[in-house]
Scaffold this motif. Sequence first.
Motif, PDB file in Angstrom:
ATOM      1  N   ARG A  52     -37.049   3.761   0.560  1.00 40.89           N
ATOM      2  CA  ARG A  52     -36.849   2.662  -0.636  1.00 40.89           C
ATOM      3  C   ARG A  52     -37.800   1.613  -0.480  1.00 40.89           C
ATOM      4  O   ARG A  52     -38.033   1.339  -1.740  1.00 40.89           O
ATOM      5  CB  ARG A  52     -35.300   2.360  -0.430  1.00 40.89           C
ATOM      6  CG  ARG A  52     -34.333   3.396  -0.812  1.00 40.89           C
ATOM      7  CD  ARG A  52     -33.201   2.890  -0.889  1.00 40.89           C
ATOM      8  NE  ARG A  52     -32.589   2.679   0.637  1.00 40.89           N
ATOM      9  CZ  ARG A  52     -31.420   2.199   0.763  1.00 40.89           C
ATOM     10  NH1 ARG A  52     -30.486   1.785  -0.262  1.00 40.89           N
ATOM     11  NH2 ARG A  52     -31.081   2.054   2.038  1.00 40.89           N
ATOM     12  N   GLN A  53     -38.402   1.261   0.542  1.00 44.50           N
ATOM     13  CA  GLN A  53     -39.228   0.366   0.738  1.00 44.50           C
ATOM     14  C   GLN A  53     -40.567   0.400   0.164  1.00 44.50           C
ATOM     15  O   GLN A  53     -41.239  -0.277  -0.432  1.00 44.50           O
ATOM     16  CB  GLN A  53     -39.603  -0.236   2.207  1.00 44.50           C
ATOM     17  CG  GLN A  53     -38.144  -0.633   2.765  1.00 44.50           C
ATOM     18  CD  GLN A  53     -38.412  -0.794   4.260  1.00 44.50           C
ATOM     19  OE1 GLN A  53     -39.299  -0.089   5.167  1.00 44.50           O
ATOM     20  NE2 GLN A  53     -37.677  -1.821   4.923  1.00 44.50           N
ATOM     21  N   LEU A  54     -40.916   1.938   0.173  1.00 42.67           N
ATOM     22  CA  LEU A  54     -42.326   2.171  -0.402  1.00 42.67           C
ATOM     23  C   LEU A  54     -42.262   2.403  -1.930  1.00 42.67           C
ATOM     24  O   LEU A  54     -43.218   2.249  -2.584  1.00 42.67           O
ATOM     25  CB  LEU A  54     -42.753   3.323  -0.093  1.00 42.67           C
ATOM     26  CG  LEU A  54     -43.061   3.452   1.639  1.00 42.67           C
ATOM     27  CD1 LEU A  54     -43.615   5.011   1.981  1.00 42.67           C
ATOM     28  CD2 LEU A  54     -44.186   2.486   1.749  1.00 42.67           C
ATOM     29  N   SER A  60     -49.816   4.773  -7.087  1.00 44.60           N
ATOM     30  CA  SER A  60     -51.321   5.491  -6.819  1.00 44.60           C
ATOM     31  C   SER A  60     -51.044   6.690  -6.302  1.00 44.60           C
ATOM     32  O   SER A  60     -50.084   7.118  -5.807  1.00 44.60           O
ATOM     33  CB  SER A  60     -52.115   4.436  -6.109  1.00 44.60           C
ATOM     34  OG  SER A  60     -51.551   4.380  -4.733  1.00 44.60           O
ATOM     35  N   GLY A  61     -52.096   7.376  -6.324  1.00 45.50           N
ATOM     36  CA  GLY A  61     -52.228   8.689  -5.725  1.00 45.50           C
ATOM     37  C   GLY A  61     -51.675   8.580  -4.083  1.00 45.50           C
ATOM     38  O   GLY A  61     -51.397   9.737  -3.447  1.00 45.50           O
ATOM     39  N   ALA A  66     -48.478   9.337   0.798  1.00 41.50           N
ATOM     40  CA  ALA A  66     -47.886   8.648   1.794  1.00 41.50           C
ATOM     41  C   ALA A  66     -46.234   8.989   1.687  1.00 41.50           C
ATOM     42  O   ALA A  66     -45.878   9.008   2.621  1.00 41.50           O
ATOM     43  CB  ALA A  66     -48.032   7.154   1.601  1.00 41.50           C
ATOM     44  N   ILE A  67     -45.893   8.995   0.684  1.00 40.13           N
ATOM     45  CA  ILE A  67     -44.305   9.112   0.458  1.00 40.13           C
ATOM     46  C   ILE A  67     -44.094  10.572   0.816  1.00 40.13           C
ATOM     47  O   ILE A  67     -43.078  10.747   1.501  1.00 40.13           O
ATOM     48  CB  ILE A  67     -43.811   8.738  -1.049  1.00 40.13           C
ATOM     49  CG1 ILE A  67     -43.924   7.005  -1.083  1.00 40.13           C
ATOM     50  CG2 ILE A  67     -42.473   9.287  -1.198  1.00 40.13           C
ATOM     51  CD1 ILE A  67     -43.357   6.825  -2.782  1.00 40.13           C
ATOM     52  N   ARG A  68     -44.821  11.466   0.322  1.00 35.40           N
ATOM     53  CA  ARG A  68     -44.406  12.877   0.734  1.00 35.40           C
ATOM     54  C   ARG A  68     -44.572  13.045   2.073  1.00 35.40           C
ATOM     55  O   ARG A  68     -43.729  13.776   2.758  1.00 35.40           O
ATOM     56  CB  ARG A  68     -45.497  13.802  -0.197  1.00 35.40           C
ATOM     57  CG  ARG A  68     -45.073  14.243  -1.475  1.00 35.40           C
ATOM     58  CD  ARG A  68     -45.798  15.085  -1.976  1.00 35.40           C
ATOM     59  NE  ARG A  68     -47.155  14.885  -2.428  1.00 35.40           N
ATOM     60  CZ  ARG A  68     -47.780  14.348  -3.500  1.00 35.40           C
ATOM     61  NH1 ARG A  68     -46.986  13.881  -4.094  1.00 35.40           N
ATOM     62  NH2 ARG A  68     -49.114  14.155  -3.586  1.00 35.40           N
ATOM     63  N   VAL A  91     -40.647  11.555  -7.043  1.00 31.12           N
ATOM     64  CA  VAL A  91     -40.854  10.992  -8.517  1.00 31.12           C
ATOM     65  C   VAL A  91     -39.798   9.808  -8.506  1.00 31.12           C
ATOM     66  O   VAL A  91     -38.861   9.874  -8.427  1.00 31.12           O
ATOM     67  CB  VAL A  91     -40.563  11.943  -9.809  1.00 31.12           C
ATOM     68  CG1 VAL A  91     -40.547  11.560 -11.060  1.00 31.12           C
ATOM     69  CG2 VAL A  91     -41.211  13.243  -9.497  1.00 31.12           C
ATOM     70  N   ALA A  92     -40.831   8.757  -8.638  1.00 29.21           N
ATOM     71  CA  ALA A  92     -40.113   7.406  -9.039  1.00 29.21           C
ATOM     72  C   ALA A  92     -40.158   7.144 -10.547  1.00 29.21           C
ATOM     73  O   ALA A  92     -41.372   7.131 -11.222  1.00 29.21           O
ATOM     74  CB  ALA A  92     -40.708   6.348  -7.993  1.00 29.21           C
TER      75      ALA A  92
END
Length: 120
Positions: A52-54, A60-61, A66-68, A91-92
């Motif tokens: 959630r923080q990210l 950006s790509g 980074a999230i993945r 997906v956000a």
Amino acid sequence: MTVHIGFPFRVDHRGRTVSPDDEEYVRGLIEQVLFTAPGERVNRPDFGSGLRQLLFQPASGELATAIRALVQAALQQWLGAEIQVQTVDVVADDATVRVTVQYRTHSAPAPVTAVVSRAV
């Protein structure tokens, strides 16, 4: 046969604890790992992913990558004994995050896809 406790905890129409099937149970575990912030659990301060923080960072790509990586690492760390993660898609969209995880359980060879979402 293993009996699991449902997440979130709930009771059925008979007043008994809901016991989900294996697929629903693992989906609940995935949701707990992804949407728990480190430090949120008193007895397990390092549990969670920090996802959630990210989500509030500029898109950006690099952020998507980074999230993945974060999601895959958290699932491997906390659920590595239960599942083998194959793909992760995050997906956000406005105030909602949707995470799609394709995984295999160690007891079933067929891949399973879990989609979890949460308003942030």
